[in-house]
Write a protein that holds these residues in place. Sequence first.
Motif, mmCIF file in Angstrom:
data_model
loop_
_atom_site.group_PDB
_atom_site.id
_atom_site.type_symbol
_atom_site.label_atom_id
_atom_site.label_comp_id
_atom_site.label_asym_id
_atom_site.label_seq_id
_atom_site.Cartn_x
_atom_site.Cartn_y
_atom_site.Cartn_z
ATOM 1 N N SER A 31 24.666 -9.143 -67.290
ATOM 2 C CA SER A 31 23.743 -8.401 -68.149
ATOM 3 C C SER A 31 22.903 -7.470 -67.290
ATOM 4 N N ILE A 32 22.791 -6.228 -67.724
ATOM 5 C CA ILE A 32 22.009 -5.236 -66.991
ATOM 6 C C ILE A 32 20.702 -5.010 -67.744
ATOM 7 N N PRO A 33 19.599 -5.539 -67.231
ATOM 8 C CA PRO A 33 18.308 -5.403 -67.927
ATOM 9 C C PRO A 33 17.881 -3.947 -68.048
ATOM 10 N N THR A 34 17.240 -3.624 -69.156
ATOM 11 C CA THR A 34 16.695 -2.288 -69.359
ATOM 12 C C THR A 34 15.258 -2.405 -69.837
ATOM 13 N N CYS A 35 14.619 -1.288 -69.985
ATOM 14 C CA CYS A 35 13.209 -1.256 -70.365
ATOM 15 C C CYS A 35 13.000 -0.158 -71.398
ATOM 16 N N GLU A 36 12.188 -0.436 -72.399
ATOM 17 C CA GLU A 36 11.984 0.517 -73.487
ATOM 18 C C GLU A 36 10.515 0.870 -73.712
ATOM 19 N N PHE A 37 9.683 0.642 -72.708
ATOM 20 C CA PHE A 37 8.257 0.913 -72.860
ATOM 21 C C PHE A 37 7.859 2.184 -72.108
ATOM 22 N N GLU A 38 6.683 2.691 -72.388
ATOM 23 C CA GLU A 38 6.222 3.926 -71.767
ATOM 24 C C GLU A 38 6.079 3.782 -70.255
ATOM 25 N N SER A 39 5.832 2.568 -69.800
ATOM 26 C CA SER A 39 5.634 2.334 -68.373
ATOM 27 C C SER A 39 6.954 2.170 -67.613
ATOM 28 N N CYS A 40 8.074 2.293 -68.317
ATOM 29 C CA CYS A 40 9.372 2.103 -67.671
ATOM 30 C C CYS A 40 9.641 3.208 -66.654
ATOM 31 N N VAL A 41 10.512 2.894 -65.704
ATOM 32 C CA VAL A 41 10.884 3.838 -64.653
ATOM 33 C C VAL A 41 12.343 4.219 -64.816
ATOM 34 N N SER A 42 12.645 5.499 -64.692
ATOM 35 C CA SER A 42 14.022 5.960 -64.746
ATOM 36 C C SER A 42 14.853 5.275 -63.666
ATOM 37 N N GLY A 43 16.054 4.817 -64.023
ATOM 38 C CA GLY A 43 16.934 4.211 -63.042
ATOM 39 C C GLY A 43 17.267 5.173 -61.918
ATOM 40 N N ALA A 44 17.446 6.448 -62.267
ATOM 41 C CA ALA A 44 17.750 7.459 -61.256
ATOM 42 C C ALA A 44 16.592 7.622 -60.276
ATOM 43 N N LYS A 45 15.387 7.627 -60.797
ATOM 44 C CA LYS A 45 14.215 7.745 -59.930
ATOM 45 C C LYS A 45 14.073 6.508 -59.048
ATOM 46 N N ALA A 46 14.371 5.344 -59.623
ATOM 47 C CA ALA A 46 14.223 4.096 -58.889
ATOM 48 C C ALA A 46 15.167 4.033 -57.689
ATOM 49 N N ILE A 47 16.431 4.454 -57.865
ATOM 50 C CA ILE A 47 17.342 4.357 -56.724
ATOM 51 C C ILE A 47 16.918 5.294 -55.592
ATOM 52 N N TYR A 48 16.330 6.412 -55.953
ATOM 53 C CA TYR A 48 15.844 7.328 -54.926
ATOM 54 C C TYR A 48 14.666 6.700 -54.170
ATOM 55 N N MET A 171 20.557 -1.082 -61.098
ATOM 56 C CA MET A 171 22.009 -1.139 -60.957
ATOM 57 C C MET A 171 22.478 0.295 -60.739
ATOM 58 N N VAL A 172 22.864 0.614 -59.513
ATOM 59 C CA VAL A 172 23.120 1.992 -59.107
ATOM 60 C C VAL A 172 24.209 2.664 -59.939
ATOM 61 N N SER A 173 25.305 1.990 -60.162
ATOM 62 C CA SER A 173 26.421 2.616 -60.878
ATOM 63 C C SER A 173 26.095 2.936 -62.330
ATOM 64 N N MET A 174 25.120 2.210 -62.903
ATOM 65 C CA MET A 174 24.749 2.489 -64.287
ATOM 66 C C MET A 174 24.133 3.873 -64.434
ATOM 67 N N VAL A 175 23.462 4.352 -63.403
ATOM 68 C CA VAL A 175 22.847 5.674 -63.468
ATOM 69 C C VAL A 175 23.908 6.748 -63.677
ATOM 70 N N ALA A 176 25.070 6.554 -63.064
ATOM 71 C CA ALA A 176 26.169 7.500 -63.253
ATOM 72 C C ALA A 176 27.014 7.149 -64.470
ATOM 73 N N GLY A 177 27.011 5.877 -64.856
ATOM 74 C CA GLY A 177 27.929 5.435 -65.892
ATOM 75 C C GLY A 177 27.465 5.538 -67.325
ATOM 76 N N TRP A 178 26.168 5.445 -67.584
ATOM 77 C CA TRP A 178 25.748 5.352 -68.978
ATOM 78 C C TRP A 178 25.930 6.633 -69.788
ATOM 79 N N PRO A 179 26.110 7.826 -69.189
ATOM 80 C CA PRO A 179 26.399 9.016 -70.002
ATOM 81 C C PRO A 179 27.697 8.928 -70.807
ATOM 82 N N ILE A 180 28.536 7.948 -70.499
ATOM 83 C CA ILE A 180 29.744 7.775 -71.311
ATOM 84 C C ILE A 180 29.374 7.552 -72.770
#
Length: 272
Positions: A31-48, A171-180
């Motif tokens: 399971s890949i946890p996600t966040c739906e609140f205003e305080s959430c951080v973009s996965g792309a920003k996080a990996i950087y 999860m690094v690959s999700m940043v590239a994968g979720w646009p599917i």
Amino acid sequence: MRLFLFLIFLLARTFVYAGCKPLETLEGVVSIPTCEFESCVSGAKAIYEYSNRIKDDPNVLMFNLHSSPWRFYDDDMRILTIEEVARMAKPYITSGAKRIVLMGSWTGASPNRNEKSLSQRLSTALDGFPVSGMDGFLWLAKDGSARTTHQAFSVRKGKGEYKIKTGTEVMVSMVAGWPIDAEGYSRSVKDSDGIMRAGAGWDIFFLCPDSALSSFETAAQLSNPIAAYNAALIRLERNGEGDRDKAAELLIKAAKSGDVKAKARLNALKLK
């Protein structure tokens, strides 16, 4: 020393994910946890940000990039060849780097018994220079530490862009994968860039090179030069019946749009 090639982009869709299974080593569900609140951080920003916290070692050249077991990708989701990555590495080797670490998913894993891993292929291109990589899907923690998973299926719940709670793993690959998830919409509105990025997602996250090729060729038909280039490289690597001719057609299409890399690859293909 670090070279960052992670793509940072924003799209808005999410569903439950189920990966393809081309690798024998895949098993189980994660399971890949996600966040739906205003305080959430973009996965792309996080990996950087997390990548910047990896302990620096002047003797180690670290490549932070998106990858599948078969290929590397640059920031525009254009396929990077082994030779290109080798050329990028050589100045750092000359400057004193003692080894290379590929911080990208599956860079240290062989796709099958007959193929070498990306790290092995890069080492060969660098005359045996030490190169290591990751043996599965890469996860990064806030402090820059890494781990890998080898799931056959990934489940993500939530809506919107892939985001995480502040300070949690990404999860690094999700940043590239979720646009599917948006590919259906991208196709309906003939958004070639969206379809092209979905193609990269099929390769990087779902580990489905055939589906990646299909999406790239669909985007190529809509005059996307990067998609045409990517599709051509996959066909040349596959090298089955008709692949070379089809690859040439794709490169011609991309070259006509002014794509420099496609033109160079086409000229090289003509010389063989």
